[in-house]
Write a protein that holds these residues in place. Structure first.
Motif, PDB file in Angstrom:
ATOM      1  N   ASN A  18      43.910   6.101  26.157  1.00  0.00           N
ATOM      2  CA  ASN A  18      44.734   7.178  25.790  1.00  0.00           C
ATOM      3  C   ASN A  18      44.165   8.478  26.548  1.00  0.00           C
ATOM      4  OD1 ASN A  18      45.930   5.841  23.928  1.00  0.00           O
ATOM      5  ND2 ASN A  18      43.798   5.492  22.852  1.00  0.00           N
ATOM      6  N   LEU A  19      45.372   9.235  27.283  1.00  0.00           N
ATOM      7  CA  LEU A  19      44.952  10.651  27.296  1.00  0.00           C
ATOM      8  C   LEU A  19      45.262  11.604  26.844  1.00  0.00           C
ATOM      9  CD1 LEU A  19      46.962  10.656  30.850  1.00  0.00           C
ATOM     10  CD2 LEU A  19      44.234   9.785  29.984  1.00  0.00           C
ATOM     11  N   SER A  20      44.385  12.915  26.656  1.00  0.00           N
ATOM     12  CA  SER A  20      44.229  14.263  25.533  1.00  0.00           C
ATOM     13  C   SER A  20      44.275  15.056  26.739  1.00  0.00           C
ATOM     14  CB  SER A  20      43.320  14.246  24.694  1.00  0.00           C
ATOM     15  OG  SER A  20      43.536  12.716  24.281  1.00  0.00           O
ATOM     16  N   CYS A  21      45.190  16.216  26.636  1.00  0.00           N
ATOM     17  CA  CYS A  21      45.716  17.380  26.660  1.00  0.00           C
ATOM     18  C   CYS A  21      45.043  18.769  26.071  1.00  0.00           C
ATOM     19  CB  CYS A  21      46.638  17.787  27.297  1.00  0.00           C
ATOM     20  SG  CYS A  21      46.737  19.158  27.593  1.00  0.00           S
ATOM     21  N   VAL A  22      44.275  19.313  25.437  1.00  0.00           N
ATOM     22  CA  VAL A  22      43.255  20.610  24.756  1.00  0.00           C
ATOM     23  C   VAL A  22      44.210  21.551  25.672  1.00  0.00           C
ATOM     24  CG1 VAL A  22      41.557  21.250  23.570  1.00  0.00           C
ATOM     25  CG2 VAL A  22      41.960  18.475  24.039  1.00  0.00           C
ATOM     26  N   ALA A  23      45.279  22.384  25.227  1.00  0.00           N
ATOM     27  CA  ALA A  23      44.658  23.684  25.301  1.00  0.00           C
ATOM     28  C   ALA A  23      43.950  24.836  24.379  1.00  0.00           C
ATOM     29  CB  ALA A  23      46.662  24.227  24.796  1.00  0.00           C
TER      30      ALA A  23
END
Length: 123
Positions: A18-23
């Motif tokens: 599971n990849l996450s990308c937090v802005a």
């Protein structure tokens, strides 16, 4: 907008990640978000994208049925669920944000990239 991707790692074929990308910097609620990847020695390629309101999602043929993109605007985060991973999924995965700003003078598109997270799938 700054994008921080995470969740990459080493996994055996058939496994999942599971990849996450937090802005940060501003809300991405009005941004289209996506994932791209670049394998060693190859060009960058599109993986998946999602509209600002999650009404539509788009996938590369190579990942359809195995990857799922989603977003949580309240958390300013976009996700990529990857299952049934294959060795050919090995790549650096990059998070991407895009917004089109329209003013009386016209429209401008802005694109932002994260630093990438490495996914390695062993056979």
């Amino acid at each position: 907008v700054q994008l921080q991707a995470s969740g990459g790692g080493l996994v055996q074929a058939g496994g999942s990640l599971n990849l996450s990308c937090v802005a940060s910097g501003r809300t991405i609620a009005s941004y289209a978000m996506g994932w791209f990847r670049q394998a060693p020695g190859k060009d960058q390629e599109f993986v998946a994208a999602i509209r600002w309101n999650a009404a539509d999602t788009y996938y590369a043929d190579s990942v359809k049925g195995r990857f799922t993109i989603s977003r949580d605007n309240a958390k300013n985060t976009v996700y990529l669920r990857m299952i049934s991973l294959k060795p050919e999924d090995t790549a650096v995965y990059y998070c991407h944000a895009r917004v089109t700003v329209t003013t009386i003078e016209g429209s401008n598109e802005f694109n932002y990239w994260g630093q990438g997270t490495l996914v390695t799938v062993s056979s």
